[in-house]
Motif scaffolding. Structure first.
Motif, PDB file in Angstrom:
ATOM      1  N   GLY A 418      86.734  43.464  32.218  1.00 18.31           N
ATOM      2  CA  GLY A 418      87.493  43.563  33.455  1.00 18.31           C
ATOM      3  C   GLY A 418      86.854  44.569  34.383  1.00 18.31           C
ATOM      4  O   GLY A 418      85.641  44.808  34.331  1.00 18.31           O
ATOM      5  N   GLU A 419      87.670  45.191  35.222  1.00 16.06           N
ATOM      6  CA  GLU A 419      87.180  46.149  36.198  1.00 16.06           C
ATOM      7  C   GLU A 419      87.745  47.527  35.902  1.00 16.06           C
ATOM      8  O   GLU A 419      88.836  47.659  35.332  1.00 16.06           O
ATOM      9  N   ALA A 420      87.019  48.546  36.298  1.00 14.51           N
ATOM     10  CA  ALA A 420      87.520  49.909  36.174  1.00 14.51           C
ATOM     11  C   ALA A 420      88.583  50.143  37.241  1.00 14.51           C
ATOM     12  O   ALA A 420      88.399  49.779  38.400  1.00 14.51           O
ATOM     13  N   ASN A 421      89.725  50.740  36.865  1.00 19.96           N
ATOM     14  CA  ASN A 421      90.775  50.967  37.861  1.00 19.96           C
ATOM     15  C   ASN A 421      90.705  52.362  38.481  1.00 19.96           C
ATOM     16  O   ASN A 421      91.599  52.740  39.237  1.00 19.96           O
ATOM     17  N   TYR A 422      89.663  53.121  38.169  1.00 20.13           N
ATOM     18  CA  TYR A 422      89.424  54.411  38.805  1.00 20.13           C
ATOM     19  C   TYR A 422      87.916  54.552  38.971  1.00 20.13           C
ATOM     20  O   TYR A 422      87.170  54.170  38.081  1.00 20.13           O
ATOM     21  N   PRO A 423      87.455  55.027  40.158  1.00 14.97           N
ATOM     22  CA  PRO A 423      88.225  55.559  41.272  1.00 14.97           C
ATOM     23  C   PRO A 423      88.831  54.462  42.138  1.00 14.97           C
ATOM     24  O   PRO A 423      88.354  53.326  42.131  1.00 14.97           O
ATOM     25  N   GLN A 424      89.845  54.842  42.917  1.00 14.93           N
ATOM     26  CA  GLN A 424      90.448  53.938  43.881  1.00 14.93           C
ATOM     27  C   GLN A 424      89.990  54.251  45.298  1.00 14.93           C
ATOM     28  O   GLN A 424      90.163  53.450  46.208  1.00 14.93           O
ATOM     29  N   ILE A 425      89.396  55.439  45.456  1.00 15.43           N
ATOM     30  CA  ILE A 425      88.769  55.821  46.713  1.00 15.43           C
ATOM     31  C   ILE A 425      87.620  56.764  46.379  1.00 15.43           C
ATOM     32  O   ILE A 425      87.728  57.584  45.464  1.00 15.43           O
ATOM     33  N   MET A 426      86.515  56.604  47.074  1.00 15.43           N
ATOM     34  CA  MET A 426      85.332  57.443  46.849  1.00 15.43           C
ATOM     35  C   MET A 426      84.552  57.528  48.147  1.00 15.43           C
ATOM     36  O   MET A 426      84.798  56.771  49.092  1.00 15.43           O
ATOM     37  N   SER A 427      83.614  58.451  48.204  1.00 16.51           N
ATOM     38  CA  SER A 427      82.831  58.610  49.426  1.00 16.51           C
ATOM     39  C   SER A 427      81.430  58.044  49.278  1.00 16.51           C
ATOM     40  O   SER A 427      80.900  57.890  48.175  1.00 16.51           O
ATOM     41  N   ASP A 428      80.837  57.749  50.421  1.00 15.95           N
ATOM     42  CA  ASP A 428      79.440  57.348  50.491  1.00 15.95           C
ATOM     43  C   ASP A 428      78.555  58.594  50.474  1.00 15.95           C
ATOM     44  O   ASP A 428      79.030  59.728  50.382  1.00 15.95           O
ATOM     45  N   LEU A 429      77.258  58.355  50.610  1.00 18.64           N
ATOM     46  CA  LEU A 429      76.296  59.428  50.810  1.00 18.64           C
ATOM     47  C   LEU A 429      76.105  59.663  52.305  1.00 18.64           C
ATOM     48  O   LEU A 429      76.309  58.758  53.117  1.00 18.64           O
ATOM     49  N   ASP A 430      75.707  60.875  52.650  1.00 22.50           N
ATOM     50  CA  ASP A 430      75.427  61.142  54.056  1.00 22.50           C
ATOM     51  C   ASP A 430      73.987  60.743  54.372  1.00 22.50           C
ATOM     52  O   ASP A 430      73.278  60.161  53.533  1.00 22.50           O
ATOM     53  N   ALA A 431      73.543  61.051  55.572  1.00 20.10           N
ATOM     54  CA  ALA A 431      72.218  60.632  56.018  1.00 20.10           C
ATOM     55  C   ALA A 431      71.096  61.270  55.198  1.00 20.10           C
ATOM     56  O   ALA A 431      69.967  60.766  55.162  1.00 20.10           O
ATOM     57  N   ASP A 432      71.397  62.373  54.495  1.00 23.01           N
ATOM     58  CA  ASP A 432      70.405  63.056  53.665  1.00 23.01           C
ATOM     59  C   ASP A 432      70.562  62.737  52.186  1.00 23.01           C
ATOM     60  O   ASP A 432      70.046  63.462  51.329  1.00 23.01           O
ATOM     61  N   ASP A 433      71.312  61.661  51.888  1.00 24.10           N
ATOM     62  CA  ASP A 433      71.539  61.222  50.510  1.00 24.10           C
ATOM     63  C   ASP A 433      72.297  62.251  49.686  1.00 24.10           C
ATOM     64  O   ASP A 433      72.145  62.325  48.463  1.00 24.10           O
ATOM     65  N   ARG A 434      73.125  63.031  50.350  1.00 23.89           N
ATOM     66  CA  ARG A 434      74.026  63.942  49.651  1.00 23.89           C
ATOM     67  C   ARG A 434      75.443  63.381  49.757  1.00 23.89           C
ATOM     68  O   ARG A 434      75.777  62.670  50.701  1.00 23.89           O
ATOM     69  N   ILE A 468      87.723  55.738  56.657  1.00 23.19           N
ATOM     70  CA  ILE A 468      87.865  55.021  55.387  1.00 23.19           C
ATOM     71  C   ILE A 468      87.770  53.518  55.623  1.00 23.19           C
ATOM     72  O   ILE A 468      88.491  52.970  56.461  1.00 23.19           O
ATOM     73  N   ASP A 469      86.902  52.887  54.854  1.00 25.80           N
ATOM     74  CA  ASP A 469      86.827  51.425  54.839  1.00 25.80           C
ATOM     75  C   ASP A 469      87.676  50.944  53.669  1.00 25.80           C
ATOM     76  O   ASP A 469      87.262  51.030  52.512  1.00 25.80           O
ATOM     77  N   ALA A 470      88.869  50.454  53.981  1.00 26.35           N
ATOM     78  CA  ALA A 470      89.809  50.034  52.946  1.00 26.35           C
ATOM     79  C   ALA A 470      89.616  48.583  52.533  1.00 26.35           C
ATOM     80  O   ALA A 470      90.361  48.079  51.687  1.00 26.35           O
ATOM     81  N   THR A 471      88.630  47.912  53.107  1.00 25.05           N
ATOM     82  CA  THR A 471      88.351  46.536  52.682  1.00 25.05           C
ATOM     83  C   THR A 471      87.508  46.516  51.420  1.00 25.05           C
ATOM     84  O   THR A 471      87.366  45.479  50.775  1.00 25.05           O
ATOM     85  N   GLU A 472      86.904  47.649  51.077  1.00 24.79           N
ATOM     86  CA  GLU A 472      86.102  47.755  49.869  1.00 24.79           C
ATOM     87  C   GLU A 472      86.983  48.135  48.687  1.00 24.79           C
ATOM     88  O   GLU A 472      88.061  48.701  48.836  1.00 24.79           O
ATOM     89  N   THR A 473      86.509  47.840  47.480  1.00 22.20           N
ATOM     90  CA  THR A 473      87.164  48.292  46.261  1.00 22.20           C
ATOM     91  C   THR A 473      86.125  48.983  45.398  1.00 22.20           C
ATOM     92  O   THR A 473      85.182  48.337  44.952  1.00 22.20           O
ATOM     93  N   PRO A 474      86.238  50.308  45.186  1.00 20.48           N
ATOM     94  CA  PRO A 474      87.260  51.182  45.737  1.00 20.48           C
ATOM     95  C   PRO A 474      87.097  51.383  47.241  1.00 20.48           C
ATOM     96  O   PRO A 474      86.037  51.086  47.804  1.00 20.48           O
ATOM     97  N   ALA A 475      88.160  51.874  47.878  1.00 22.37           N
ATOM     98  CA  ALA A 475      88.065  52.214  49.296  1.00 22.37           C
ATOM     99  C   ALA A 475      86.957  53.244  49.473  1.00 22.37           C
ATOM    100  O   ALA A 475      86.730  54.092  48.607  1.00 22.37           O
ATOM    101  N   ARG A 476      86.265  53.168  50.612  1.00 14.10           N
ATOM    102  CA  ARG A 476      85.080  53.993  50.813  1.00 14.10           C
ATOM    103  C   ARG A 476      85.280  54.947  51.980  1.00 14.10           C
ATOM    104  O   ARG A 476      85.626  54.530  53.088  1.00 14.10           O
ATOM    105  N   ILE A 477      85.035  56.211  51.757  1.00 19.00           N
ATOM    106  CA  ILE A 477      84.955  57.188  52.842  1.00 19.00           C
ATOM    107  C   ILE A 477      83.540  57.100  53.388  1.00 19.00           C
ATOM    108  O   ILE A 477      82.575  57.460  52.716  1.00 19.00           O
ATOM    109  N   THR A 704      93.081  61.215  42.794  1.00 22.48           N
ATOM    110  CA  THR A 704      93.583  60.682  44.053  1.00 22.48           C
ATOM    111  C   THR A 704      93.829  59.197  43.868  1.00 22.48           C
ATOM    112  O   THR A 704      92.921  58.459  43.481  1.00 22.48           O
ATOM    113  N   PHE A 705      95.051  58.778  44.135  1.00 25.11           N
ATOM    114  CA  PHE A 705      95.402  57.370  43.995  1.00 25.11           C
ATOM    115  C   PHE A 705      95.531  56.746  45.386  1.00 25.11           C
ATOM    116  O   PHE A 705      96.069  57.359  46.303  1.00 25.11           O
ATOM    117  N   PHE A 706      95.032  55.531  45.491  1.00 17.33           N
ATOM    118  CA  PHE A 706      95.013  54.809  46.764  1.00 17.33           C
ATOM    119  C   PHE A 706      95.443  53.382  46.454  1.00 17.33           C
ATOM    120  O   PHE A 706      94.788  52.685  45.676  1.00 17.33           O
TER     121      PHE A 706
END
Length: 712
Positions: A418-434, A468-477, A704-706
């Motif tokens: 199946g799929e992992a149910n955590y995380p439900q929201i996470m962030s991307d990397l910035d322009a410097d890959d951090r 936040i892009d909530a169309t993704e799973t998990p939601a993406r900051i 953090t639950f979303f």
């Protein structure tokens, strides 16, 4: 060959954990057990090191502050039950299980200079102590060999951190004990004179057997690893754990998530050690008095460095909102380990004490593959895999009940397709890959269907708006916009609400605290986060102020409506204000909102307000956590009733309607019910988005639950 984990690959793996093919297998939490159920009369109780019986049906954990060991029946892994508690004189530090017996290391030391301890043998069925064996020192880790014929016990004889700034040597030295189970005899192994650092004062920490009965022993403060023949007690090898240079890490406790720092030649100072096979071992680089390398390292048993995780665990935690900025000298602080074969896959499990995560990797024989991160209560220390049942269990040591928080928990996970149910929201990397670091989301607003913005509260010194892009799973900051004043990060903000201004900018509500010179105020910012206007609360409103102020903001026509969290001094008990500010006339008004009744010793208040159609929707909640949490809900008030009266006079009372009880949603996470449900946004399609506030991982699990539901 030294392999350095690349963050881009880690980010991609994170996304795959929740968007993978159904045939993939992941661990998901299926239950949690509050260990206070085993010792309800104890002021404080903890679960630290945990072991499973050979049939996989019972867990036994050590409880040092409580002075005993606890038993948990996991016959039904989704519904663990209290199964008993055995008080033991002293402080149990670790437990291992062979057959129908539990072997418990117990510290009985009267002082650091006169350490003592014992091995207590417990019959599991009757939960009685059958025998005791004196160690002649203070035990830490206990481990068994594969066949159940031998035990190894690390006798730490720990140092006094108040003496000589915690520096070593501090006598007496520690040593290793090998216990022959059948003969019930102890053999002492001297491990002094081996380490490059304070070699005459060995500080044993953790032990592990391979299938050849070789013992790996970490000397944490000595930054060393010793290999011992478990049958003869002969030291067959030893090597330094070495150091690593960490780049792109947060090194300052300054209230800012800044992953640009460097730590040169950081000593690893390992805590746990586990064999990956008969020739390789893995260490968790927690650090102690002079180090901590924030990750884990794989060595050959001859001391060749095969893999270094570097900053991967820190960056992973930052992307998940779990990075412990308030205690970051050693980052996430990896501490516990387990290694186990599930089917044909060898897994590595790393506990992160300060981030409250379990990092899961697949051992591929070369560079381990990141699989997922599991949420694990507060401060996981012990972890045990139960491959025969596809289960994993963690022991989380912190008990915050005295301060109104949650107690220690054992948490159980199951490996399944199946799929992992955590995380439900996470962030991307910035322009410097951090990583885009974030935490403590405290208010949200829907810009368009599937796209949100959210704000962080006073957990950090840099207030920010997160896209936040909530169309993704998990939601993406996907972006972070720091709030600025005159070109610099704005200070004295405690943002708790955000709403659009209709022109691409935003109105923000800040919860004030006059005692800390933080104003109760509204801030108008443009799309770049620059403050263009500040609106202070009027004097006749502030006359009744308390610490619990703005907890959400919504724009209705030309009027901003601000939800005040709790009763102020001029409010009747059980009623709070919804305060209106007309942006055109600059006039203030208010209505009264009726709260649900609070249980004795608790409070109930508002946490959010948002507009959708003919209603404003509000989060109303109590301040309780775990099994004491009773009220977390969404209510709505007709916009037609928002006819505010002049401040200082008689205020009209609005009516409310229950929309959704959020407690079942929170309970469905299979942990404990968290207290701070603080963000609610509803988009134009009527989809509601709920986000919890994790308090910046400060005395919090960091979870953090979303989730979403549809407004009817």
């Amino acid at each position: 060959m030294i392999a350095q984990k690349r963050l881009a690959a880690l980010s991609a793996a994170l996304l795959l954990t929740t968007a993978g093919v159904q045939a993939e297998q992941y661990f998901n939490r299926v239950s949690s057990f509050a260990v206070a159920q085993n010792a309800p009369e104890a002021d404080a109780t903890s679960s630290e090191i945990i072991a499973a019986t050979e049939d996989g049906m019972t867990l036994i954990y050590s409880d040092s502050p409580g002075g005993g060991i606890g038993f948990v029946d996991i016959t039904d892994a989704s519904a663990p039950k209290a199964a008993g508690y055995l008080a033991i004189e002293g402080e149990p530090t670790s437990v291992a299980i062979i057959g129908d017996k539990a072997y418990v290391g117990v510290n009985t030391s009267e002082s650091f200079t006169e350490p003592s301890g014992k091995l207590v043998v417990v019959d599991i069925a009757t939960q009685t102590a059958e025998a005791e064996y004196d160690f002649g020192g203070q035990p830490d880790s206990v481990a068994r060999n594969k066949t159940g014929t031998l035990l190894a016990i690390a006798i730490e004889n720990e140092r006094d951190e108040e003496v000589n700034d915690g520096d070593i040597p501090q006598m007496p030295s520690g040593f290793l004990v090998i216990f022959d189970v059948a003969a019930a005899t102890l053999k002492t192994v001297d491990v002094t004179g081996l380490a490059e650092i304070a070699g005459d004062d060995a500080e044993p920490e953790f032990v592990s057997f391979n299938d050849n009965d070789e013992i790996a022993l970490t000397l944490q403060e000595n930054n060393a690893i010793v290999i011992i023949d478990g049958t003869t007690g002969e030291v067959t090898g030893h090597f330094s754990a070495g150091s690593t240079t960490l780049t792109d890490v947060d090194t300052k406790r300054d209230g800012v998530l800044d992953f640009t720092g460097t730590q040169e030649d950081r000593l690893r100072e390992p805590d746990s050690v586990k064999w990956l096979d008969n020739d390789r071992l893995v260490i968790a680089n927690e650090g102690d008095w002079n180090g901590g390398a924030r990750g884990f390292t794989i060595f050959s048993k001859d001391g060749e460095e095969l893999f270094e995780a570097g900053n991967a665990l820190d960056h992973n935690a930052a992307q998940l909102g779990h990075y412990p900025e308030h205690r970051n000298s050693k980052g996430v602080e990896p501490e516990g380990l387990d290694v186990a074969m599930f089917g044909e896959t060898n897994y590595i499990f790393v506990t992160e004490e300060r981030a409250s995560l379990i990092a899961v990797y697949k051992d591929s024989g070369e560079e381990p593959e990141f699989v997922q991160a599991l949420p694990s209560g507060i401060s996981p220390e012990g972890v045990v895999a139960i491959p025969s049942r596809n289960l994993l269990a963690t022991a989380n040591e912190v008990d915050l009940r005295e301060d109104g928080g949650v107690g220690s928990h054992v948490m159980i996970y199951e490996l399944a397709e199946g799929e992992a149910n955590y995380p439900q929201i996470m962030s991307d990397l910035d322009a410097d890959d951090r990583p885009i670091g974030w935490a403590a989301l405290s208010g949200a607003y829907a810009i368009e269907p599937g796209k949100l913005v959210a704000v962080s509260d006073s957990a950090f010194n840099e207030a920010a708006i997160y896209t936040i892009d909530a169309t993704e799973t998990p939601a993406r900051i996907t972006a972070k916009t720091v709030i600025t004043r005159n070109g610099h990060p704005a200070q004295k903000l405690d943002l708790e609400g955000i709403t659009g201004d209709g022109e691409g900018g935003f109105w923000l509500a800040s919860e004030g605290d006059t005692a800390k010179l933080t104003p109760h105020a509204l801030f108008h910012v443009n799309a770049d986060g620059e403050i263009e206007d500040e609106i202070a609360f009027p004097a006749d409103l502030l006359a009744g102020e308390t610490r619990s102020g703005s907890e959400g903001i919504a724009m209705v026509g030309d009027t901003l409506w601000i939800a005040i969290q709790r009763e102020w001094k001029d409010d009747e008990k059980g009623f709070v204000k919804l305060v209106g500010y007309n942006t055109e006339t600059e006039e203030w008004s208010a209505v009264r909102y009726p709260l649900e009744a609070a249980a004795e010793g608790t409070w109930v208040g508002l946490s959010e307000i948002t507009l959708h159609g003919d209603y404003v929707y509000l989060i109303e909640r109590d301040n309780q956590i775990g099994d004491k949490a009773k009220l977390k809900a969404v209510y709505r008030v007709p916009v037609a009733e928002l006819e505010g009266a002049e401040l200082g006079g008689e205020l009209p009372t609005v009516s409310k309607e229950l929309v959704r009880d959020l407690v079942p949603d929170l309970a469905a996470q299979n942990g404990y019910v968290v207290d701070k449900v603080e963000s609610l946004a509803i988009d134009a399609d009527g989809k509601a988005y709920v986000i919890t506030d994790n308090d910046g991982v400060d005395d919090s699990s960091g979870e953090t639950f979303f989730w979403t539901f549809d407004i009817e």
